[in-house]
Design a protein around this motif. Structure first.
Motif, short mmCIF file in Angstrom:
data_model
loop_
_atom_site.label_atom_id
_atom_site.label_comp_id
_atom_site.label_asym_id
_atom_site.label_seq_id
_atom_site.Cartn_x
_atom_site.Cartn_y
_atom_site.Cartn_z
N UNK A 139 32.49 4.32 19.81
CA UNK A 139 31.33 3.61 19.29
C UNK A 139 30.77 4.36 18.09
N UNK A 140 29.93 3.66 17.35
CA UNK A 140 29.32 4.25 16.16
C UNK A 140 28.32 5.32 16.58
N UNK A 141 28.44 6.49 15.96
CA UNK A 141 27.56 7.60 16.32
C UNK A 141 27.38 8.54 15.14
N UNK A 142 26.35 9.36 15.20
CA UNK A 142 26.05 10.32 14.14
C UNK A 142 27.00 11.50 14.25
N UNK A 143 27.67 11.83 13.14
CA UNK A 143 28.60 12.97 13.14
C UNK A 143 28.13 14.06 12.19
N UNK A 144 26.90 13.97 11.71
CA UNK A 144 26.37 15.01 10.83
C UNK A 144 27.12 15.10 9.52
N UNK A 149 24.01 6.13 2.30
CA UNK A 149 23.79 7.53 2.69
C UNK A 149 23.75 7.65 4.21
N UNK A 150 23.07 6.71 4.88
CA UNK A 150 23.03 6.73 6.34
C UNK A 150 24.43 6.61 6.94
N UNK A 151 25.23 5.71 6.40
CA UNK A 151 26.59 5.50 6.91
C UNK A 151 27.46 6.73 6.70
N UNK A 152 27.18 7.50 5.64
CA UNK A 152 27.97 8.69 5.34
C UNK A 152 27.86 9.75 6.43
N UNK A 153 26.83 9.68 7.25
CA UNK A 153 26.64 10.65 8.32
C UNK A 153 27.06 10.09 9.68
N UNK A 154 27.83 8.99 9.67
CA UNK A 154 28.32 8.39 10.90
C UNK A 154 29.84 8.30 10.87
N UNK A 155 30.42 7.89 12.01
CA UNK A 155 31.86 7.69 12.09
C UNK A 155 32.22 6.22 11.99
N UNK A 156 31.36 5.41 11.41
CA UNK A 156 31.52 3.96 11.36
C UNK A 156 32.86 3.58 10.77
N UNK A 157 33.61 2.74 11.49
CA UNK A 157 34.93 2.29 11.06
C UNK A 157 35.64 1.59 12.19
N UNK A 158 36.93 1.36 12.02
CA UNK A 158 37.70 0.71 13.08
C UNK A 158 37.68 1.57 14.33
N UNK A 178 33.32 12.77 26.50
CA UNK A 178 33.67 14.07 25.94
C UNK A 178 33.92 13.90 24.44
N UNK A 179 33.71 14.97 23.72
CA UNK A 179 33.91 14.93 22.28
C UNK A 179 35.37 15.21 21.95
N UNK A 180 35.97 14.31 21.19
CA UNK A 180 37.34 14.46 20.69
C UNK A 180 37.26 14.40 19.18
N UNK A 181 37.54 15.51 18.52
CA UNK A 181 37.33 15.58 17.08
C UNK A 181 35.84 15.57 16.78
N UNK A 182 35.41 14.60 16.00
CA UNK A 182 34.00 14.51 15.65
C UNK A 182 33.26 13.44 16.44
N UNK A 183 33.97 12.69 17.32
CA UNK A 183 33.37 11.56 18.00
C UNK A 183 33.49 11.69 19.51
N UNK A 184 32.61 10.99 20.22
CA UNK A 184 32.64 10.95 21.68
C UNK A 184 33.54 9.81 22.16
N UNK A 185 34.30 10.10 23.21
CA UNK A 185 35.16 9.11 23.86
C UNK A 185 34.98 9.25 25.37
N UNK A 186 35.50 8.26 26.09
CA UNK A 186 35.65 8.39 27.53
C UNK A 186 37.02 9.02 27.78
N UNK A 187 37.03 10.23 28.40
CA UNK A 187 38.25 11.02 28.56
C UNK A 187 38.41 11.38 30.03
N UNK A 188 39.66 11.34 30.53
CA UNK A 188 39.92 11.72 31.93
C UNK A 188 40.23 13.20 32.03
N UNK A 189 40.53 13.67 33.24
CA UNK A 189 40.77 15.10 33.48
C UNK A 189 42.00 15.60 32.75
N UNK A 190 42.97 14.71 32.51
CA UNK A 190 44.20 15.11 31.83
C UNK A 190 44.04 15.14 30.31
#
Length: 530
Positions: free
Chosen positions: A275-280, A98-107, A255-267
């Motif tokens: 990384x693994x994070x809570x996506x509700x 159930x905990x994993x179901x609320x995360x983006x855990x995966x490759x 910055x958030x891309x889709x449901x997850x946070x990434x490191x994103x540049x100005x372009x």
């Protein structure tokens, strides 16, 4: 003279004293083993930050000492073992799912943010003309094929020995714990040294390893026998929580891309590692709002119901028919026939499914050869479903045969005789007397069989592997039930997506529980027969 009415205490017999001593020794050994295990596990769980398992270990150890170090709490002494294993092997996995179901855990979303930053920056290391070169030795604490691997480095100028595992900060090795021969580490305490041949065989995994030296430098593998210390092109700044490309000056912020946070540049370009994070509720929303996935889920759910109900009806129908037939006193050699009926049950299901998959071969299969057919059993979705039901019936009817035989023999013979005297035919006696009485005891087993087939992964994966698959479709095949579809999502060729697979598993668990509850409620009506 009055005698003392209080009886003197009876002296313990030698056998009783021996039993007492043995019970004390057993308790001491068990509690000592539990304490030793806790002392060993607690530091490991703390270092890996596995807080839930730490609580489980501490509570279990405390409960063992409270319950079994005294003569009190007698009922709890018997309840604790079963309750403990129920919690560890059933309740805890459900909670984790159930905990994993609320995360983006995966490759691409496996580790922590710190681990992702380390991977990003270390993978950007480039070698300069003056980069230090180290003599490399690869070691492992596990398998020479799968690792985990550690790197032992010898500076050829100073003969200093460094070591570390992937992503860790390099540290100096204890000279007493390593052996250096001809400038290379040839032995290390607690590690197995890989030969050059073994390093070459696992080089695809080993070549990606890196050790952090500082915020701007890291060590990378270079060939089978060397490693270099290079400069990171991507540098992380903790104050601004950003990564800067030192070559181009580009800055990557979170910055958030889709449901997850990434490191994103100005372009808008993102770095691949997250990384693994809570996506509700994002995984559940994806399941119920994505038209493509929702359609596949509904088709898989429909076939799962057909497969589960069909398997129960076919296996029960055939098993009950054979049990009725061989329960007749006029049949000779009933024991021999019953032994033959159990043969499919005696063969391991894993082997049976693989053998049956060969039987269905279109060109060389036993079924087509014997019956002179050319049916594409496993290549056509409809015939593949028929093949799955036939095979599952063959594997499941012996169980129903055993259950029904036992239930029939428990029904008093007088009941059937009374029905016959009242003028009931053999068919009426079977359908209106014998069957209702049998269902009283068999109905709960039918419900459990339905729940088992609702999640019967082996029958699908080993027989058809979920296929056949429509062109361009890899999520669900023609015979995929929900559980095999979840497996394909979690471990499919497009990359593992454990978070979404866990969300589907939670929905599947809820569906199975509701259906089982409804079926058990329906079977209670059979109790009125008594």
């Amino acid at each position: 003279m009055d005698s003392d009415p209080t009886p003197s205490p009876r002296a313990a017999t030698p056998r009783e004293r021996t039993t007492t001593i043995l019970s004390v020794l057993v308790r001491v050994l068990v509690l000592g083993a539990a304490l030793s295990a806790a002392v060993y596990l607690v530091p490991l769980l703390v270092s890996y930050k596995m807080w839930m398992w730490l609580v489980v270990v501490l509570l279990a150890t405390a409960a063992l000492f409270v319950l079994y170090s005294t003569k009190r709490f007698v009922p709890a002494k018997y309840l604790f073992p079963g309750s403990f294993f129920l919690a560890v092997f059933l309740i805890v996995p459900i909670i984790l799912t159930i905990q994993t179901a609320f995360t983006n855990f995966g490759d691409g979303f496996r580790g922590t943010k710190e681990e992702a930053i380390t991977t990003i920056t270390n993978n950007s290391v480039v070698q300069a003309a003056d980069s230090p070169i180290y003599n490399l030795t690869v070691a492992t604490t596990g398998s020479a094929v799968d690792g985990p691997f550690s790197l032992f480095l010898v500076d050829p100028d100073t003969e200093e020995v460094l070591y570390g595992a992937d992503g860790e900060t390099v540290q100096e090795a204890d000279p007493q714990a390593v052996t250096v021969t001809d400038g290379y580490v040839t032995a290390a305490e607690g590690y197995t040294i890989l030969t050059p041949k073994e390093v070459n065989a696992a080089y695809e995994a080993i070549s990606t390893l890196s050790l952090t030296v500082s915020d701007t430098t890291a060590i990378k593998v270079q060939g089978v026998r060397n490693a270099f210390e290079g400069t990171k092109r991507l540098v992380y700044d903790e104050a601004s929580d950003s990564i800067t490309n030192t070559d181009t000056g580009e800055v990557y912020t979170v910055q958030k891309v889709g449901d997850s946070d990434y490191f994103v540049n100005a372009a808008g370009d993102k770095l691949s590692q997250s990384w693994k994070q809570n996506v509700g509720l994002a995984n559940f929303e994806r399941l119920f709002t994505n038209s493509s996935i929702g359609s596949q889920f509904f088709k898989a759910f429909t076939w799962t119901l057909v497969f589960a109900f069909g398997s129960v009806l076919l296996t029960f129908g055939l098993g009950y028919f054979l049990a009725l037939t061989l329960n007749d006193d006029r049949v000779r050699g009933r024991r021999l026939y019953r032994s033959f009926m159990l043969l499919p049950y005696a063969v391991p299901g894993f082997i049976s499914l693989l053998v049956w998959s060969n039987f269905y071969n279109k060109d060389f299969g036993l079924i087509n050869e014997m019956l002179h057919l050319s049916v594409n059993w496993l290549g056509d979705p409809t015939w593949a479903k028929v093949a799955v039901l036939l095979t599952n019936t063959w594997m499941g009817f012996p169980y129903m045969f055993i259950v029904c035989t036992g239930a029939l023999q428990s029904i008093p013979h007088d009941v059937r005789e009374a029905a016959t005297i009242d003028g009931a035919s053999a068919w009426q006696t079977t359908t209106r007397v014998t069957t209702p009485l049998l269902l009283v005891s068999v109905a709960p087993l039918l419900v459990s069989t339905f729940a088992f087939n609702f999640n019967n992964f082996n029958a699908i994966q080993l027989l058809t592997e979920g296929g056949p698959f429509p062109a361009g479709e890899y999520t669900r095949g023609g015979t995929d039930i929900l559980i095999s579809m979840v497996y394909r999502i979690a471990f499919g060729g497009s990359g593992a997506d454990y978070g979404f697979a866990s969300a589907v598993s939670v929905v599947l668990f809820a569906i199975t529980g509701v259906m089982a509850a409804l079926q058990f409620r329906a079977t209670r009506r059979l109790e009125d027969i008594h």
